[in-house]
Design a protein around this motif. Structure first.
Motif, PDB file in Angstrom:
ATOM      1  N   SER A   2       0.847  -1.180   0.000  1.00 31.19           N
ATOM      2  CA  SER A   2       0.000   0.000   0.000  1.00 31.19           C
ATOM      3  C   SER A   2       0.887   1.236   0.000  1.00 31.19           C
ATOM      4  O   SER A   2       2.105   1.142   0.035  1.00 31.19           O
ATOM      5  CB  SER A   2      -0.892   0.002   1.234  1.00 31.19           C
ATOM      6  OG  SER A   2      -0.072   0.072   2.378  1.00 31.19           O
ATOM      7  N   MET A   3       0.228   2.358  -0.046  1.00 23.91           N
ATOM      8  CA  MET A   3       0.972   3.604  -0.032  1.00 23.91           C
ATOM      9  C   MET A   3       1.692   3.745   1.306  1.00 23.91           C
ATOM     10  O   MET A   3       1.278   3.177   2.301  1.00 23.91           O
ATOM     11  CB  MET A   3      -0.001   4.783  -0.171  1.00 23.91           C
ATOM     12  CG  MET A   3      -0.739   4.812  -1.472  1.00 23.91           C
ATOM     13  SD  MET A   3      -2.204   5.844  -1.358  1.00 23.91           S
ATOM     14  CE  MET A   3      -1.447   7.428  -1.061  1.00 23.91           C
ATOM     15  N   TYR A  45     -10.017  11.862 -21.423  1.00 26.46           N
ATOM     16  CA  TYR A  45      -8.965  11.900 -20.395  1.00 26.46           C
ATOM     17  C   TYR A  45      -9.451  11.789 -18.957  1.00 26.46           C
ATOM     18  O   TYR A  45      -8.697  11.393 -18.084  1.00 26.46           O
ATOM     19  CB  TYR A  45      -8.146  13.198 -20.531  1.00 26.46           C
ATOM     20  CG  TYR A  45      -7.315  13.241 -21.782  1.00 26.46           C
ATOM     21  CD1 TYR A  45      -6.096  12.570 -21.841  1.00 26.46           C
ATOM     22  CD2 TYR A  45      -7.753  13.910 -22.916  1.00 26.46           C
ATOM     23  CE1 TYR A  45      -5.335  12.576 -22.993  1.00 26.46           C
ATOM     24  CE2 TYR A  45      -6.996  13.920 -24.080  1.00 26.46           C
ATOM     25  CZ  TYR A  45      -5.789  13.257 -24.105  1.00 26.46           C
ATOM     26  OH  TYR A  45      -5.038  13.269 -25.250  1.00 26.46           O
ATOM     27  N   VAL A  48     -12.492   8.092 -17.325  1.00 28.48           N
ATOM     28  CA  VAL A  48     -12.067   6.779 -16.835  1.00 28.48           C
ATOM     29  C   VAL A  48     -12.003   6.766 -15.310  1.00 28.48           C
ATOM     30  O   VAL A  48     -12.342   5.768 -14.675  1.00 28.48           O
ATOM     31  CB  VAL A  48     -10.729   6.345 -17.492  1.00 28.48           C
ATOM     32  CG1 VAL A  48      -9.594   7.259 -17.088  1.00 28.48           C
ATOM     33  CG2 VAL A  48     -10.404   4.907 -17.162  1.00 28.48           C
ATOM     34  N   ILE A  59     -14.667   3.897 -14.293  1.00 28.60           N
ATOM     35  CA  ILE A  59     -14.336   2.484 -14.109  1.00 28.60           C
ATOM     36  C   ILE A  59     -13.044   2.274 -13.320  1.00 28.60           C
ATOM     37  O   ILE A  59     -12.850   1.220 -12.733  1.00 28.60           O
ATOM     38  CB  ILE A  59     -14.246   1.709 -15.441  1.00 28.60           C
ATOM     39  CG1 ILE A  59     -13.254   2.367 -16.398  1.00 28.60           C
ATOM     40  CG2 ILE A  59     -15.595   1.526 -16.082  1.00 28.60           C
ATOM     41  CD1 ILE A  59     -12.943   1.480 -17.593  1.00 28.60           C
ATOM     42  N   ALA A  60     -12.188   3.251 -13.299  1.00 29.43           N
ATOM     43  CA  ALA A  60     -10.937   3.081 -12.548  1.00 29.43           C
ATOM     44  C   ALA A  60     -11.092   3.504 -11.092  1.00 29.43           C
ATOM     45  O   ALA A  60     -10.211   3.267 -10.275  1.00 29.43           O
ATOM     46  CB  ALA A  60      -9.816   3.888 -13.197  1.00 29.43           C
ATOM     47  N   GLY A  63     -10.446   1.300  -7.645  1.00 31.67           N
ATOM     48  CA  GLY A  63      -9.118   0.951  -7.145  1.00 31.67           C
ATOM     49  C   GLY A  63      -8.343   2.134  -6.610  1.00 31.67           C
ATOM     50  O   GLY A  63      -7.155   2.012  -6.341  1.00 31.67           O
ATOM     51  N   LEU A  64      -8.974   3.262  -6.489  1.00 31.93           N
ATOM     52  CA  LEU A  64      -8.218   4.465  -6.121  1.00 31.93           C
ATOM     53  C   LEU A  64      -8.458   4.918  -4.682  1.00 31.93           C
ATOM     54  O   LEU A  64      -9.565   4.869  -4.174  1.00 31.93           O
ATOM     55  CB  LEU A  64      -8.586   5.622  -7.062  1.00 31.93           C
ATOM     56  CG  LEU A  64      -8.270   5.398  -8.535  1.00 31.93           C
ATOM     57  CD1 LEU A  64      -8.637   6.630  -9.343  1.00 31.93           C
ATOM     58  CD2 LEU A  64      -6.805   5.079  -8.724  1.00 31.93           C
ATOM     59  N   ALA A  93       0.130  13.936  -8.070  1.00 30.30           N
ATOM     60  CA  ALA A  93       1.083  12.842  -7.874  1.00 30.30           C
ATOM     61  C   ALA A  93       2.224  13.350  -6.993  1.00 30.30           C
ATOM     62  O   ALA A  93       2.582  14.530  -7.069  1.00 30.30           O
ATOM     63  CB  ALA A  93       1.619  12.369  -9.211  1.00 30.30           C
ATOM     64  N   PRO A  94       2.835  12.493  -6.178  1.00 30.81           N
ATOM     65  CA  PRO A  94       2.514  11.075  -6.036  1.00 30.81           C
ATOM     66  C   PRO A  94       1.537  10.770  -4.905  1.00 30.81           C
ATOM     67  O   PRO A  94       1.334   9.612  -4.601  1.00 30.81           O
ATOM     68  CB  PRO A  94       3.888  10.480  -5.710  1.00 30.81           C
ATOM     69  CG  PRO A  94       4.527  11.544  -4.879  1.00 30.81           C
ATOM     70  CD  PRO A  94       4.025  12.872  -5.399  1.00 30.81           C
ATOM     71  N   ILE A  95       0.904  11.795  -4.330  1.00 26.79           N
ATOM     72  CA  ILE A  95      -0.024  11.534  -3.231  1.00 26.79           C
ATOM     73  C   ILE A  95      -1.267  10.818  -3.744  1.00 26.79           C
ATOM     74  O   ILE A  95      -1.793   9.919  -3.119  1.00 26.79           O
ATOM     75  CB  ILE A  95      -0.428  12.857  -2.545  1.00 26.79           C
ATOM     76  CG1 ILE A  95       0.807  13.530  -1.951  1.00 26.79           C
ATOM     77  CG2 ILE A  95      -1.491  12.627  -1.494  1.00 26.79           C
ATOM     78  CD1 ILE A  95       0.569  14.954  -1.510  1.00 26.79           C
ATOM     79  N   ALA A  96      -1.734  11.261  -4.903  1.00 35.45           N
ATOM     80  CA  ALA A  96      -2.918  10.645  -5.507  1.00 35.45           C
ATOM     81  C   ALA A  96      -2.622  10.346  -6.971  1.00 35.45           C
ATOM     82  O   ALA A  96      -1.597  10.769  -7.507  1.00 35.45           O
ATOM     83  CB  ALA A  96      -4.110  11.584  -5.392  1.00 35.45           C
ATOM     84  N   SER A  97      -3.528   9.648  -7.616  1.00 39.43           N
ATOM     85  CA  SER A  97      -3.303   9.238  -9.005  1.00 39.43           C
ATOM     86  C   SER A  97      -3.495  10.371 -10.003  1.00 39.43           C
ATOM     87  O   SER A  97      -3.122  10.245 -11.152  1.00 39.43           O
ATOM     88  CB  SER A  97      -4.254   8.113  -9.378  1.00 39.43           C
ATOM     89  OG  SER A  97      -3.972   6.994  -8.581  1.00 39.43           O
ATOM     90  N   ALA A  99      -2.980  12.867 -12.430  1.00 35.35           N
ATOM     91  CA  ALA A  99      -1.741  13.181 -13.128  1.00 35.35           C
ATOM     92  C   ALA A  99      -1.683  14.667 -13.477  1.00 35.35           C
ATOM     93  O   ALA A  99      -2.694  15.367 -13.455  1.00 35.35           O
ATOM     94  CB  ALA A  99      -1.649  12.344 -14.400  1.00 35.35           C
ATOM     95  N   TYR A 101      -1.485  17.270 -16.332  1.00 35.07           N
ATOM     96  CA  TYR A 101      -1.775  17.294 -17.771  1.00 35.07           C
ATOM     97  C   TYR A 101      -1.116  18.481 -18.466  1.00 35.07           C
ATOM     98  O   TYR A 101      -1.495  18.851 -19.568  1.00 35.07           O
ATOM     99  CB  TYR A 101      -3.304  17.275 -17.997  1.00 35.07           C
ATOM    100  CG  TYR A 101      -3.859  15.924 -17.622  1.00 35.07           C
ATOM    101  CD1 TYR A 101      -3.929  14.899 -18.566  1.00 35.07           C
ATOM    102  CD2 TYR A 101      -4.228  15.634 -16.315  1.00 35.07           C
ATOM    103  CE1 TYR A 101      -4.370  13.636 -18.201  1.00 35.07           C
ATOM    104  CE2 TYR A 101      -4.671  14.374 -15.945  1.00 35.07           C
ATOM    105  CZ  TYR A 101      -4.733  13.378 -16.895  1.00 35.07           C
ATOM    106  OH  TYR A 101      -5.155  12.126 -16.548  1.00 35.07           O
TER     107      TYR A 101
END
Lengths: 123, 154
Positions: A2-3, A45, A48, A59-60, A63-64, A93-97, A99, A101
Motif C-alpha cells: 500500500s501507499m 482523459y 475513466v 471504471i478506474a 481501485g483508487l 502525484a505522487p499523493i494521488a493518481s 496526473a 496534464y
C-alpha cells in the motif's frame, strides 16, 4: 502493498490550489464551443476515473485511494476556474493518481475542460 | 513450481525496472531473489498466453485497430513516450515486458494485479489499479501490435 503512511496522511488532507491560482482568469469562460470541446476531452482523459457525468465513479475509481473528485459537488464547484485549471495542470502525484496534464493537454484544452466541468454542477 | 518460477521472474523484473517511476524516485525493491535469476528467464505474467508468436513485418491492419483502441481506452492514462501520466508511458514497453505478459495483463487484469509481482509493484508506484477494459484477445493483440509499432519494431 500500500501507499506509505506518510502519503496516506497527505492524501487525507484537502487538496487546495495556491491563492495565486485563483487570480488566473479563464480566457474561454462559458464559451459554447469551448464547452463542447471540453466535453470531448473529458470523455477521453477524465471519465475513466471521474466518470462520464463527473461523479467520481469512473471504471478506474474503485481501485483508487483517495477517490477521484466528484466534479458535480460543491467542494469542486466552489473552487475558482483558476484553481481547477491549476489542478488539471499540476496534478496531485505522487499523493494521488491525479496526473499532471501540463504536457499532455494545451492551455486551451485545459480551459476547455474547466468550462465543461462547470456544466457538471449538481442541479 | 511453474507459479513459483513466474513469481521469481516477476520479482526480478521488479528489481530491474519499475515502469512507473517518474525518474527521480529511487528503486528500493529488495533483491532477495536475484540469486535465482538463472532459473527464470522469461516473465509471462499470469494468464492463458504462454507463447505469442510475433509476426514480421508488423501487421498494418492490427496497428490501425490498435491505434483506435488506444485513442479510446488507453490514452487517458498512458502516453506513447516514456513519461508517466497515470500509468507508465508505453515507450519501450515491448522491451521491458514479454508479449505474453502484456497480453495477459490486458486481458487478465484483475488476476495480474492481485498476484503478479510486477503488476503489484506498478499499483504501488502508480497508486492506481488499471481497470479491466474487457478487451477481447484480438483487441489485446492489436494493441500489442500498436505498441510494437510505437517502439519502432518491425
Amino acid at each position: 502493498m500500500s501507499m506509505s503512511s506518510e502519503s496516506k496522511v497527505q492524501a487525507k488532507e484537502a487538496w487546495v490550489a495556491p491563492a495565486s491560482a485563483d487570480k488566473v482568469a479563464n480566457p474561454l469562460k462559458g464559451q459554447p464551443d469551448a464547452i463542447a470541446a471540453g466535453k470531448k476531452l473529458y470523455g477521453t482523459y477524465c471519465a475513466v476515473c471521474h466518470g462520464a457525468k463527473g461523479k467520481g465513479d469512473g471504471i478506474a475509481a474503485a481501485g483508487l485511494n483517495p477517490k477521484p473528485a466528484d466534479h458535480t459537488s460543491a467542494k469542486v464547484q466552489n473552487q475558482t476556474d483558476g484553481a481547477i485549471y491549476w489542478k488539471i495542470t499540476t496534478g496531485r502525484a505522487p499523493i494521488a493518481s491525479m496526473a499532471s496534464y501540463e504536457k499532455t493537454l494545451t492551455e486551451t484544452q485545459r480551459w476547455q475542460l474547466v468550462d465543461f466541468i462547470r456544466t457538471l454542477k449538481a442541479k | 513450481m511453474k507459479r513459483i518460477l513466474s513469481l521469481i521472474a516477476a520479482s526480478l523484473s521488479v528489481f530491474f525496472y519499475i515502469g512507473c517511476n517518474s525518474g527521480n524516485q529511487s528503486d528500493n525493491t529488495s533483491n532477495s531473489t536475484a540469486a535465482k535469476k538463472d532459473s527464470a528467464k522469461q516473465d509471462n505474467g499470469i494468464g492463458k498466453f504462454t507463447n505469442i508468436r510475433l509476426t514480421h513485418p508488423l501487421d498494418d491492419s492490427m496497428i490501425s485497430r490498435g491505434k483506435l483502441l488506444y485513442d479510446s481506452r488507453c490514452i487517458s492514462c498512458h502516453k506513447l513516450t516514456d513519461e508517466k501520466l497515470v500509468g507508465p508511458g508505453w515507450k519501450g514497453v515491448t522491451d521491458r515486458r514479454t508479449p505474453e505478459w502484456i497480453m495477459n495483463f490486458i486481458t487478465n487484469t484483475n488476476v495480474m494485479l492481485d498476484s503478479d509481482l510486477v503488476a503489484q509493484q506498478l499499483v504501488v508506484t502508480c497508486i492506481t489499479r488499471m481497470p479491466n477494459q474487457n478487451l477481447s484477445d484480438d483487441q489485446a493483440r492489436a494493441i500489442l501490435e500498436f505498441m510494437r509499432k510505437n517502439d519502432g519494431k518491425n
